[in-house]
Write an enzyme that holds these catalytic residues in place. Structure first.
Site, PDB file in Angstrom:
ATOM      1  N   GLY A 298       0.821  -1.200   0.000  1.00  0.00           N
ATOM      2  CA  GLY A 298       0.000   0.000   0.000  1.00  0.00           C
ATOM      3  C   GLY A 298       0.858   1.254   0.000  1.00  0.00           C
ATOM      4  O   GLY A 298       2.043   1.217   0.333  1.00  0.00           O
ATOM      5  N   CYS A 299       0.245   2.373  -0.367  1.00  0.00           N
ATOM      6  CA  CYS A 299       0.998   3.629  -0.465  1.00  0.00           C
ATOM      7  C   CYS A 299       1.469   4.110   0.900  1.00  0.00           C
ATOM      8  O   CYS A 299       2.658   4.362   1.114  1.00  0.00           O
ATOM      9  CB  CYS A 299       0.158   4.693  -1.159  1.00  0.00           C
ATOM     10  SG  CYS A 299      -1.504   4.889  -0.481  1.00  0.00           S
TER      11      CYS A 299
END
Length: 833
Positions: A658-659
């Site tokens: 995920g970012c």
């Protein structure tokens, strides 16, 4: 000047045959050396042996390095190890740290000669008595009243240091006179200030023979007994001329000389080449100018192989006992030569003697002679230092990109950074370049660090920099491939830190210029990519990146809402959006029509597609951008900087991080060994992170002058970061009013006292060689990361109790947080490599 040194090798400046001479000057350094000396002090109290201290030193370098340098330092008589000049401010502010550092050296059998100043203490007393210190040309005017203060301060500071050393279990002897004989420098102008005329090292020898560290002041005496004040830097320099010690180091609070215009630390200064131009720089003034001049004067009286390293106190052991070294290296060096005709060489024999070291010639002078003769009919330019320790030959061929035909350096040339100097001359002269080296060369990582891109085939590596056209890169690779007939896939890991990188360095993107700065390490095969779920921002960015990649092409793009429309931003071929169903995906996989499946779907949606691909058992690999498989051990977690690249390269199914999770893990990972509790992450993302489905979190009107917190506990990224790091974290996400980019402010509790510099060094070492991770002293800003492919980590604010550090990181959620990450996985996957 070189603003980044690949490692100040102590061995490079030692050159045993030449016995490099050196001198250590220590100036004000407020930071502490850290836990290594704490352990040492405990060991000293327990009468630890030399082998114990060697083991402690091995924490900052390999045992081989430590033993090698100890052998060298003890290969001369004891007084030739080092002369240490201590600024008076250190005795006031960092006395225990200084004593600990000296004790460390003494307990491995080394006897540095310590010479200290006392300037700040003198000024403090004079100002308290209403006397304003007076200087001319940086020299203190010393009348009789000032001299009485000078003597008193020298005696007090000398005894303080001696006492501190003896508390560390180290014998020390105060030497406050009898070493320096002087005459008046200019009695009318400076009064009781001396110019040293003779150095008697008998008291120093007697101290060392008695097993005590000699602690000197810089006071001198005339032949008839008048005491004169001498600048401590000057006295240390005169002492070095006589003693000829092995190492020259200044320690300062900045850890080196800082370029006043760029704010960057200068890594190397070659005085013969740069002194005149350096002294004309507007930022070189006052103390900096005087210091550079004094260093030059000192080095002019020492062997040319001598050098001065300016480092921080905390880097003293690293400088002395490791290959990597630290800070700013200053040496006389040699002027660099450039020649574009054989007739311009003063000695062709020297040129040939340098070239014969190239493994290509296998020591054959006949082959070298033939090569040099061939240059008469070629358009070339040669670069070298005066003794030809490093030589580069660049040819202008039929190709539009010049070719680095030869790059040869002797052992001393590599160790003394002469190769770096020659490379810098080539780089500043040639805006673009290509070259080929054997895959098994021990200098592979050195070339990787200096290239924007690379291509490996059959035991050879094609490198390039400055190439601005993807078509030109393709042409270079094709020409290279013709000369290497048989494909051989390879897995080089430069410096054991990376396999292959999509981007050689962080650059603004996605743009045409950006694409040409990627390290493509591919076969001639073009990988066919199918993108499932391309409507979102990540999908659009990924399409743009694939469009500019010479060895990736889009085979299928699926989006239910956009089905039937042309894919915007893709120009390699006419591709339309499709509405692929599970059975369509299964059929394409069965036919072998897709090499890589990218799932850009919301959480909980992609499982039917994954199952269909898996059940067919085809050759297509999968990358999932959702969180669905990040906790599935049968999938490989795709964060290359913190995971085994070889496993990612072999994986058939990769879970894209995920970012927020990418930025958070990279920010916390170096500190995991030092944690005393649970880190807290305060994250703010631009509203593109909320996706394209309308909601308050991507409504510009709602976000205007606003900050929206959400998922206050148990966010999926909180679980992801905790799982991957093996320690619990707290994560509080927010949405800001900008479009893209994330800022993370992370509070990390510390179980060990570390300074800000200590921590920054830990991060710099952890991410050395990682092109997509930038470590900076400053707090990174989210506006500077938008549109760029890396992560920037900085700040390193340590609480006054040293119980926690706050680190700030920025990352583009659509690029390194998503699309760039996917392309990086392409670069290390078996599909493309």
């Amino acid at each position: 000047m070189i603003l980044r040194r690949g490692g100040l090798r102590l061995a490079r400046s030692l050159a045993l045959a030449n016995r490099q001479r050196a001198l250590i000057f220590i100036q004000h350094q407020p930071s502490n050396i850290g836990g290594l000396n704490d352990v040492l002090r405990a060991s000293v109290r327990c009468n630890s042996t030399r082998s114990t201290v060697i083991q402690l030193l091995s924490n900052i370098g390999s045992k081989r390095e430590v033993e090698q340098y100890l052998r060298y330092f003890t290969s001369v008589n004891s007084q030739q190890f080092a002369v240490i000049k201590v600024g008076g401010a250190i005795i006031t502010q960092n006395l225990n740290e200084l004593a600990s550092s000296l004790a460390f050296l003494n307990h491995v059998g080394l006897f540095p000669i310590v010479l200290h100043g006392t300037g700040p203490q003198i000024n403090e007393i004079l100002e308290a008595e209403g006397v304003v210190p007076d200087y001319i040309d940086g020299i203190r005017i010393t009348d009789s009243k000032t001299m009485s203060v000078v003597r008193r301060c020298f005696l007090e500071q000398n005894l303080k240091l001696v006492d501190a050393l003896e508390k560390q279990g180290v014998r020390a002897r105060p030497i406050t006179g009898g070493v320096f004989t002087a005459e008046y420098l200019d009695k009318d102008k400076y009064q009781l200030v001396g110019k040293i005329t003779n150095v008697d090292n008998t008291p120093i020898e007697a101290s060392i023979q008695a097993g005590a560290l000699p602690i000197l002041t810089s006071l001198a005496e005339t032949p008839d007994g008048q005491i004169l004040n001498v600048n401590a830097d000057v006295a240390a320099g005169e002492l070095a001329r006589v003693v000829q010690p092995l190492k020259i180091v200044y320690l300062n609070e900045k850890g080196g000389l800082i370029n006043g215009e760029t704010g960057e630390k200068i890594s190397v200064i070659n005085l013969d080449e740069e002194y005149d131009s350096l002294m004309k720089q507007p930022w070189v003034k006052y103390g900096t100018k005087l210091k550079i001049k004094e260093i030059r004067d000192l080095l002019m009286h020492l062997p040319r192989s001598s050098s001065v390293a300016i480092i921080s106190t905390g880097d003293l052991q690293k400088e002395l006992f490791t290959d990597s070294g630290a800070g700013t290296l200053i040496r006389r060096g040699y002027k660099l030569l450039t020649r574009d005709s054989l007739d311009m060489f003063e000695s062709l024999d020297a040129f040939k003697d340098a070239l014969v070291k190239d493994p290509f010639f296998n020591g054959s002078t006949e082959l070298v002679n033939s090569y040099v003769d061939s240059l008469r009919n070629s358009k070339f330019k040669a670069y070298a230092d005066e003794p030809f320790e490093a030589v580069a030959v660049v040819k202008d061929t039929d190709s539009e990109i010049p070719v680095l035909d030869k790059f040869v350096a002797s052992k001393d040339g590599w160790q003394n950074n002469v190769a770096d100097n020659v490379w810098s001359a080539v780089r500043s002269d040639k805006s673009c370049l290509q070259w080929v080296v054997p895959e098994d060369t021990e200098r592979a990582s050195w070339f990787f660090d200096r290239a924007d891109g690379s291509f490996v085939k059959n035991g050879k590596i094609l490198f390039w920099y400055g190439v601005e056209s993807a078509d030109t890169i393709t042409k270079m690779i094709k020409n290279f491939s013709k000369s290497v007939p048989q494909l051989s896939v390879s897995r080089i890991q430069p410096s054991q830190s990376r396999l292959y990188s999509t981007l050689a360095r962080p650059h603004p993107g996605p743009s045409a210029k950006d694409v040409t700065r990627r390290q493509y390490s591919t076969s001639a095969k073009t990988a066919r990519v199918a993108l499932i779920g391309a409507r979102g921002f990540t999908g659009q960015n990924l399409i743009g990146l694939i469009n500019k990649h010479p060895y990736l092409e889009i085979a299928h793009v699926s989006s239910r809402e956009l089905a039937g429309r042309e894919v915007d931003g893709y120009t390699k071929s006419a591709v339309k959006y499709e509405n692929l169903q599970v059975h369509d995906v299964a059929q394409l996989e069965k036919e072998g029509s897709v090499d890589m499946w990218v799932m850009a779907l919301p959480n909980g949606v992609c499982k039917p597609f994954v199952d269909a691909i898996t059940e067919v058992g085809g050759k297509g690999a999968m990358i999932d951008l959702s969180a669905d498989y990040r906790f599935d051990n049968t999938w490989t977690y795709g964060l290359p900087e913190l995971n085994d690249r070889s496993l990612i390269a072999k994986a058939k199914s990769v879970a894209n991080p995920g970012c927020y999770a990418t930025g958070s893990q990279l920010t916390i990972a170096p500190m995991v060994p030092y944690l005393s509790g649970q880190p807290t992450i305060f994250g703010v993302s631009g509203y593109s992170g909320a996706g394209t489905k309308p909601s308050p979190k991507n409504d510009i009107e709602v976000l205007n002058d606003n900050l929206i917190p959400y998922a206050l506990t148990d966010h999926i990224h909180e679980r992801e970061v905790s799982t991957r790091l093996g320690t619990n974290v707290s994560f509080i996400p927010h949405v800001g009013q900008w479009f893209q980019g994330i800022t993370l402010t992370v509070s990390i509790p510390l179980g060990k006292h570390l300074s800000s510099r200590d921590i920054r060094s830990i991060y710099e070492e952890r991410y050395d060689g990682e092109p997509l991770v930038k470590v900076t002293q400053d707090v990174p800003l989210v506006k500077d990361i938008a549109g760029k492919h890396g992560v920037c980590i900085g700040g390193f604010g340590v609480h006054s109790t040293q119980s926690r550090v706050v680190v700030v990181a920025t990352i583009d959620n659509l690029l390194k947080g998503a699309a760039t990450q996917v392309c990086l996985l392409f670069a290390v996957s078996t599909i493309v490599c």
